[in-house]
Scaffold this active site. Structure first.
Site, short mmCIF file in Angstrom:
data_model
loop_
_atom_site.label_atom_id
_atom_site.label_comp_id
_atom_site.label_asym_id
_atom_site.label_seq_id
_atom_site.Cartn_x
_atom_site.Cartn_y
_atom_site.Cartn_z
N VAL A 85 0.83 -1.21 0.00
CA VAL A 85 0.00 0.00 0.00
C VAL A 85 0.86 1.25 0.00
O VAL A 85 0.59 2.21 -0.74
CB VAL A 85 -0.95 0.00 1.21
CG1 VAL A 85 -1.74 1.30 1.27
CG2 VAL A 85 -1.89 -1.19 1.14
N VAL A 96 -11.66 0.40 5.87
CA VAL A 96 -12.82 -0.45 5.61
C VAL A 96 -13.05 -0.53 4.10
O VAL A 96 -13.19 0.48 3.43
CB VAL A 96 -14.09 0.10 6.29
CG1 VAL A 96 -15.30 -0.77 5.94
CG2 VAL A 96 -13.91 0.17 7.80
N ASP A 133 -11.31 -10.03 10.93
CA ASP A 133 -11.10 -8.86 10.08
C ASP A 133 -12.42 -8.15 9.78
O ASP A 133 -12.55 -6.94 9.92
CB ASP A 133 -10.42 -9.29 8.77
CG ASP A 133 -10.28 -8.17 7.77
OD1 ASP A 133 -9.36 -7.34 7.91
OD2 ASP A 133 -11.12 -8.11 6.84
N LYS A 179 -14.03 -4.28 10.90
CA LYS A 179 -14.59 -3.33 9.93
C LYS A 179 -16.04 -2.97 10.26
O LYS A 179 -16.43 -1.80 10.16
CB LYS A 179 -14.48 -3.91 8.52
CG LYS A 179 -13.03 -4.06 8.05
CD LYS A 179 -12.93 -4.84 6.76
CE LYS A 179 -11.48 -4.99 6.33
NZ LYS A 179 -11.34 -5.84 5.12
N GLY A 202 -5.76 -4.40 -1.90
CA GLY A 202 -4.79 -4.24 -2.98
C GLY A 202 -4.14 -2.88 -2.95
O GLY A 202 -4.65 -1.92 -2.37
#
Length: 444
Positions: free
Chosen positions: A13, A129, A198, A202, A312
C-alpha cells in the site's frame, strides 16, 4: 501553500501511495502541493519498486511523527504496535493522521479519537474499511440527512473468494483455502480472515459511524467460515440461496415502527459477523470473488450499495490519498485552525458514548439447519414438536435424502430469537432418533 507528508510503511500500500504522489498530473490539483518529506521503513537495504531519494528513507519512525515540519502522517504499517503508539505520538505533536489500519481503530479508536479531539487534529480512515470503496466519507457526509437503519456488508475478500469458489467448483473448504493461499488471496496464517475477525473490525467501525456511538469490539459476535462444507453450499443452492460471510449492524428497534433511534437512545445495537444464507435475488448475492460490498438501508433514501475492490495496492492507496487531500484542503481553508480550535464537523469524530451491543442470544433471525437422523416413522414430527415447544416457527421441514437407515432433514425457520432456537436444538440433539446436527447457519 505546500503540505508535507510523512509516510510510515513502504509495503504494497505504501508503494501505491508513493506512485500516486509522484504522478499528480490528471489528478486533484491539491496533489501538486503535497511533498513527501520522509518515509519510514524497516530496512534501508531492501529493493524498492519505486524510485525515492535515499535521503527520504529512515528506520526511525518516531522521528517522522515528531518532525516539526510534517503536517500529515500516513500510517500503513499495519498491526497493533508500534502503529498505535506512533499514531498517538503523531497526534500529541499536532499531526493529522491518515490510516488504513482497521485493527488499531477497532480496538483503540476511543483512545485515538479522544486524543485527536483534544489536540484539534483529524484522524482519517477511509482505507480501513473495504479498501478503495468510498464508504466512510459518504456515511459521514452524503448520508448525513438520513437515519441509517442497517449496514450489511461483504467486507473480507479472502472469505468471499473462498465461498465463491466453493459455490462454483463444488470443492471443499480446505482445498480452496490452500489454492487461495497459493494465489496470494489468503495469508499464510488466514485466521483473521476465515474466523471473521477482520470483518468484525470493519463492521465495528461502520456501526460506530452509522449509529453515532463507540463500539466495544469484544461485544461483537464474530464467527468464521471454517465449518462451511460443500454440502452446505449445495443445499443452499437448491433452496435458492448462496452463502456469504456477512457483517451486519442495525438497530434492534426499528424507528419506522415508532421506536427511538440509537442516535437518540444509544442503548442497543445488533452487530455481528457470521456466514449467512443470502437469497439469490438479494443485491449482495452476486458479489463474488475478492470484491467487497456494503448495503446501507436508510430513511428516507432507501437502499444504496457501495461495491468494488476491497484490498490491494491501488484501491487502498486511492482511499488513503483521498483522505490526505481532504486534510490538506482543510489546512488550506483554515490555516489557523490549530490556534482557533476549529474542527470540521463532517470530518471530526465527536461521539464519546458507547453503544450497547445486544448479546447474540437475544437477536432475532432466520435459521437453516441440517440434521442426520435415523429413518424411523415420526422423526419429523418429534423434531417439529421440539421446535414448537420453544416457540420456533418453521418455514419448511423436509426429508431430503435417505441412505440405508439414515435420513437427512433440512429445516428453515421463520424469524426467531437465537436463544430459543438454540434451546430447541439442544432438545432435538438429545432425541434418540437424531444422529447429529450437521449444520446450523443463519438466513438473511
Amino acid at each position: 501553500m505546500g503540505f508535507k507528508v510523512g509516510l510510515l510503511g513502504l509495503g504494497t500500500v505504501g508503494t501505491g501511495i508513493v506512485q500516486i504522489l509522484q504522478t499528480p498530473q490528471g489528478r486533484h490539483p491539491i496533489l501538486q502541493r503535497l511533498e513527501l518529506a520522509a518515509v519510514g521503513v524497516r530496512s534501508l537495504e531492501k529493493p524498492r519498486s519505486v524510485a525515492l531519494d535515499s535521503g527520504l528513507l529512515t528506520t526511525d519512525l518516531a522521528a517522522i511523527v515528531t518532525h516539526p515540519e510534517i503536517d500529515i502522517v500516513v500510517e500503513v504499517i499495519g498491526g497493533l504496535e508500534p502503529a498505535r503508539s506512533l499514531i498517538l505520538k503523531a497526534i500529541e505533536h499536532g499531526k493529522h493522521v491518515v490510516t488504513a489500519n482497521k485493527a488499531v481503530i477497532a480496538r483503540y479508536g476511543d483512545e485515538i479519537f479522544t486524543a485527536a479531539n483534544d489536540a484539534g487534529v483529524y484522524v482519517m480512515l477511509e482505507a480501513a474499511v473495504a479498501g478503495g470503496i468510498p464508504v466512510i466519507q459518504p456515511m459521514k457526509q452524503s448520508l448525513g440527512g438520513n437515519q441509517i437503519r442497517s449496514v450489511t456488508g461483504i467486507l473480507n475478500g479472502t472469505t468471499n473468494y473462498i465461498l465463491t469458489q466453493m459455490q462454483e467448483s463444488g470443492g471443499d473448504f480446505n482445498a480452496i483455502l490452500a489454492e487461495a493461499q497459493r494465489l496470494g488471496y489468503a495469508e499464510a496464517d488466514p485466521t483473521a480472515d476465515i474466523d471473521g475477525l477482520d470483518a468484525g473490525d470493519k463492521i465495528a467501525i461502520l456501526a460506530s459511524l452509522a449509529f453515532g456511538g463507540r463500539i466495544k469490539l469484544d461485544q461483537v459476535h464474530r464467527e468464521g467460515i471454517r465449518h462451511i462444507t460443500a454440502a452446505d453450499i449445495t443445499y443452499a443452492d437448491k433452496l435458492g440461496f448462496v452463502i456469504k460471510l456477512l457483517a451486519i449492524a442495525k438497530a434492534t428497534v426499528d424507528p419506522s415502527a415508532g421506536g427511538v433511534s440509537p442516535m437518540e437512545d444509544p442503548q442497543m445495537l445488533d452487530v455481528r459477523v457470521h456466514p449467512t444464507l443470502v437469497p439469490k435475488e438479494h443485491p449482495l448475492a452476486s458479489v463474488n470473488d475478492v470484491f467487497n460490498a456494503i448495503l446501507i438501508e436508510a430513511d428516507p433514501l432507501g437502499q444504496v450499495m457501495f461495491f468494488g475492490p476491497g484490498a490491494g495496492a491501488g484501491p487502498t492507496a486511492s482511499a488513503v490519498v483521498a483522505d490526505v487531500i481532504n486534510v490538506a484542503a482543510l489546512i488550506h481553508a483554515h490555516p489557523d485552525a490549530d490556534t482557533q480550535g476549529y474542527m470540521h464537523p463532517l470530518l471530526a469524530c465527536s461521539h464519546k458514548h458507547y453503544s450497547e451491543i445486544a448479546p447474540i442470544a437475544g437477536i432475532k433471525t432466520r435459521f437453516f439447519t441440517r440434521l442426520i437422523t435415523h429413518d424411523h416413522p415420526g422423526v419429523i414430527g418429534s423434531i417439529g414438536t421440539a421446535f414448537g415447544e420453544h416457540h420456533v416457527s418453521l418455514e419448511s421441514i423436509v426429508q431430503t435424502d435417505t441412505q440405508q437407515d439414515r435420513a437427512e432433514i433440512v429445516v428453515v425457520t421463520h424469524h426467531v430469537q437465537e436463544g430459543q432456537f438454540r434451546q430447541a436444538l439442544d432438545q432435538i440433539d438429545r432425541l434418540a432418533a437424531v444422529n447429529c446436527i450437521d449444520s446450523v447457519l443463519r438466513v438473511l
